[in-house]
Scaffold this motif. Structure first.
Motif, PDB file in Angstrom:
ATOM      1  N   MET A   1      27.110  28.443-102.263  1.00 54.89           N
ATOM      2  CA  MET A   1      25.766  27.892-102.410  1.00 54.89           C
ATOM      3  C   MET A   1      25.768  26.525-103.084  1.00 54.89           C
ATOM      4  SD  MET A   1      23.289  31.206-103.043  1.00 54.89           S
ATOM      5  CE  MET A   1      24.178  31.960-104.392  1.00 54.89           C
ATOM      6  N   ARG A   2      26.496  26.381-104.178  1.00 61.15           N
ATOM      7  CA  ARG A   2      26.557  25.074-104.824  1.00 61.15           C
ATOM      8  C   ARG A   2      27.322  24.072-103.959  1.00 61.15           C
ATOM      9  NH1 ARG A   2      28.138  26.794-111.021  1.00 61.15           N
ATOM     10  NH2 ARG A   2      26.141  27.738-111.595  1.00 61.15           N
ATOM     11  N   GLY A   3      28.287  24.577-103.196  1.00 66.93           N
ATOM     12  CA  GLY A   3      29.082  23.677-102.356  1.00 66.93           C
ATOM     13  C   GLY A   3      28.632  23.639-100.909  1.00 66.93           C
ATOM     14  N   PHE A   4      27.444  24.221-100.620  1.00 67.73           N
ATOM     15  CA  PHE A   4      27.032  24.367 -99.220  1.00 67.73           C
ATOM     16  C   PHE A   4      26.907  23.030 -98.494  1.00 67.73           C
ATOM     17  CE2 PHE A   4      23.876  24.754 -95.829  1.00 67.73           C
ATOM     18  CZ  PHE A   4      24.407  25.805 -95.092  1.00 67.73           C
ATOM     19  N   GLU A   5      26.274  22.053 -99.117  1.00 70.32           N
ATOM     20  CA  GLU A   5      26.089  20.765 -98.436  1.00 70.32           C
ATOM     21  C   GLU A   5      27.431  20.098 -98.152  1.00 70.32           C
ATOM     22  OE1 GLU A   5      23.832  16.454 -98.903  1.00 70.32           O
ATOM     23  OE2 GLU A   5      23.676  17.940-100.496  1.00 70.32           O
ATOM     24  N   GLN A   6      28.352  20.187 -99.117  1.00 72.65           N
ATOM     25  CA  GLN A   6      29.677  19.591 -98.905  1.00 72.65           C
ATOM     26  C   GLN A   6      30.449  20.338 -97.810  1.00 72.65           C
ATOM     27  OE1 GLN A   6      28.336  20.187-101.915  1.00 72.65           O
ATOM     28  NE2 GLN A   6      28.091  18.080-102.651  1.00 72.65           N
ATOM     29  N   ILE A   7      30.313  21.682 -97.783  1.00 68.07           N
ATOM     30  CA  ILE A   7      30.974  22.450 -96.726  1.00 68.07           C
ATOM     31  C   ILE A   7      30.425  22.033 -95.361  1.00 68.07           C
ATOM     32  CG2 ILE A   7      31.303  24.759 -95.759  1.00 68.07           C
ATOM     33  CD1 ILE A   7      31.154  25.851 -98.634  1.00 68.07           C
ATOM     34  N   ARG A   8      29.102  21.921 -95.295  1.00 67.37           N
ATOM     35  CA  ARG A   8      28.456  21.566 -94.026  1.00 67.37           C
ATOM     36  C   ARG A   8      28.824  20.157 -93.573  1.00 67.37           C
ATOM     37  NH1 ARG A   8      24.257  18.322 -92.844  1.00 67.37           N
ATOM     38  NH2 ARG A   8      22.927  18.808 -91.047  1.00 67.37           N
ATOM     39  N   THR A   9      28.656  19.178 -94.475  1.00 72.65           N
ATOM     40  CA  THR A   9      28.741  17.775 -94.074  1.00 72.65           C
ATOM     41  C   THR A   9      30.148  17.203 -94.202  1.00 72.65           C
ATOM     42  OG1 THR A   9      26.450  17.513 -94.793  1.00 72.65           O
ATOM     43  CG2 THR A   9      27.712  15.500 -94.416  1.00 72.65           C
ATOM     44  N   ASP A  10      30.765  17.394 -95.384  1.00 73.58           N
ATOM     45  CA  ASP A  10      32.091  16.812 -95.599  1.00 73.58           C
ATOM     46  C   ASP A  10      33.168  17.518 -94.782  1.00 73.58           C
ATOM     47  OD1 ASP A  10      30.782  15.248 -97.403  1.00 73.58           O
ATOM     48  OD2 ASP A  10      31.605  16.222 -99.190  1.00 73.58           O
ATOM     49  N   CYS A  11      32.956  18.839 -94.554  1.00 75.30           N
ATOM     50  CA  CYS A  11      34.016  19.628 -93.902  1.00 75.30           C
ATOM     51  C   CYS A  11      33.720  19.904 -92.428  1.00 75.30           C
ATOM     52  CB  CYS A  11      34.215  20.937 -94.657  1.00 75.30           C
ATOM     53  SG  CYS A  11      34.618  20.714 -96.400  1.00 75.30           S
ATOM     54  N   SER A  12      32.667  20.673 -92.139  1.00 81.83           N
ATOM     55  CA  SER A  12      32.423  21.071 -90.753  1.00 81.83           C
ATOM     56  C   SER A  12      31.982  19.901 -89.877  1.00 81.83           C
ATOM     57  CB  SER A  12      31.379  22.190 -90.707  1.00 81.83           C
ATOM     58  OG  SER A  12      31.913  23.369 -91.230  1.00 81.83           O
ATOM     59  N   TYR A  13      31.068  19.094 -90.370  1.00 81.76           N
ATOM     60  CA  TYR A  13      30.585  17.950 -89.576  1.00 81.76           C
ATOM     61  C   TYR A  13      31.741  17.022 -89.212  1.00 81.76           C
ATOM     62  CZ  TYR A  13      27.871  13.822 -88.269  1.00 81.76           C
ATOM     63  OH  TYR A  13      27.357  12.744 -87.598  1.00 81.76           O
ATOM     64  N   ASN A  14      32.688  16.887 -90.150  1.00 75.40           N
ATOM     65  CA  ASN A  14      33.834  16.003 -89.925  1.00 75.40           C
ATOM     66  C   ASN A  14      35.068  16.728 -89.403  1.00 75.40           C
ATOM     67  OD1 ASN A  14      33.106  13.166 -90.918  1.00 75.40           O
ATOM     68  ND2 ASN A  14      32.306  14.457 -92.554  1.00 75.40           N
TER      69      ASN A  14
END
Length: 267
Positions: free
Chosen positions: A42-55
Motif C-alpha cells: 500500500m505505501r509502495g503501490f504507486e512506485q510498484i505501478r509506475t516505477d516497476c510495472s509501467y516501465n
C-alpha cells in the motif's frame, strides 16, 4: 553475511524501498525487495505501478506477514487488500505459495520472469510429501474429490487440506487445489472444477472482493457455470487483537469452519 555489498537497508520507508529497487533494475540488476505485506503493497503501490510495472522492469517483491498472520498487532498489520491491489496492475505476476519449500521454488520461478513479481508469504506450514514443480499459472490438485472443490491460496491451503480430512470422515469428497498463482490464474483448472463438480469454495486470508474469490468469480461468470461460495473477510476489518489461530476461527477460515461451509453447500 556472505554478500554484504548486495544488501541495502533503507529503513521503514516502503515507497523508497520500491523506488531504490526500480533504480537497480533499470541499471541491469535483479533486485529482490523485502517488506511487510500490508505496507509494501500500500505505501509502495504507486512506485510498484509506475516505477516497476509501467516501465516493465524486473523487480521481485517479497512480502511476508500477509493475510492475518499479524493478528496480535491488530488490524493495521493485516494484509487483506494486497491481492486485489497487485492483481489490478498490468504486467504484474502475483504468487502466493502454500508451503515453505514451495516458497523457495516460487522465488526461483520469479527470477525467471521477465517483469515485476509480487510474492505473498503468510503463515505457511509444511505439507507432508508435497514437492510439486512450481509452474506459474498452474494450480496443483492436492486432493481429488467429486462433491465440492476447495480452491485455497497461501496459508489457507493447510486449512483446506484439514477440512478435506474432516469432510472425508463425514462421507463427503472434496477436491483441493493449491492456487499459488493468483495472476496469471489457472483458468483451465477452475473451469474443469465447474464442469466436473459444479460447487466451488474459495478460501483466502483476504477480503473476498478482489482477491482469489473475486478472480474465480470473474471466470465463472464469464463461462456461466458453477456455483461459488467465497470464504474470506466480508467487507469489514478484523478489529479483535488475538493470536493467529484464534483470528482464523473468529473469521471462519479454520478447517472446521471450512468443512461446515462445504457441508452446507452440498446440502
Amino acid at each position: 553475511d556472505k554478500f554484504p555489498d548486495r544488501f541495502f537497508d533503507v529503513g521503514i520507508s516502503e515507497g523508497n524501498l520500491v523506488g531504490v529497487g526500480a533504480g537497480l533494475a533499470h541499471a541491469g540488476k535483479m533486485p529482490f525487495v523485502v517488506g511487510m505485506a500490508p505496507f509494501v503493497s500500500m505505501r509502495g503501490f504507486e512506485q510498484i505501478r509506475t516505477d516497476c510495472s509501467y516501465n516493465r522492469n524486473g523487480i521481485k517483491i517479497i512480502a511476508p506477514c500477509s493475510g492475518l498472520e499479524g493478528g496480535h498487532w491488530g488490524a493495521t498489520h493485516h494484509a487483506v487488500e494486497d491481492l486485489a491491489l497487485l492483481r489490478l496492475i498490468p504486467g504484474m505476476t502475483v504468487l502466493c505459495p502454500g508451503d515453505p519449500d514451495e516458497g523457495t521454488r516460487a522465488v526461483r520461478a520469479a527470477a525467471e520472469v521477465d517483469g515485476p513479481v509480487y510474492i505473498r508469504f503468510g503463515y505457511i506450514q509444511p505439507i507432508e510429501g508435497y514437492a510439486e514443480e512450481f509452474v506459474i499459472g498452474k494450480a496443483p490438485v492436492l486432493r481429488e474429490g467429486s462433491d465440492v472443490a476447495i480452491l485455497a491460496t497461501g496459508a489457507s491451503v493447510t486449512e483446506a487440506l484439514r477440512a478435506h480430512d474432516l469432510l472425508k470422515e463425514q462421507g463427503l469428497s472434496a477436491r483441493v487445489l493449491n492456487m499459488h498463482s493468483i495472476k496469471p490464474i489457472d483458468r483451465e483448472a477452475i473451469e474443469k472444477a465447474a464442469d466436473e463438480i459444479g460447487r466451488i469454495i474459495t478460501v483466502e486470508e483476504h477480503f473476498i472482493n478482489g482477491g482469489l474469490g473475486g478472480a474465480v468469480a470473474e471466470i465463472l461468470a464469464e463461462g456461466g457455470k458453477g456455483r461459488l461460495l467465497r470464504l474470506g473477510l466480508k467487507d469489514e476489518f478484523v478489529m479483535e487483537v488475538a493470536p493467529y489461530p484464534d483470528i482464523l476461527k473468529l473469521v471462519g477460515l479454520d478447517a472446521e469452519s471450512i468443512a461446515v461451509s462445504a457441508r452446507s453447500m452440498v446440502a
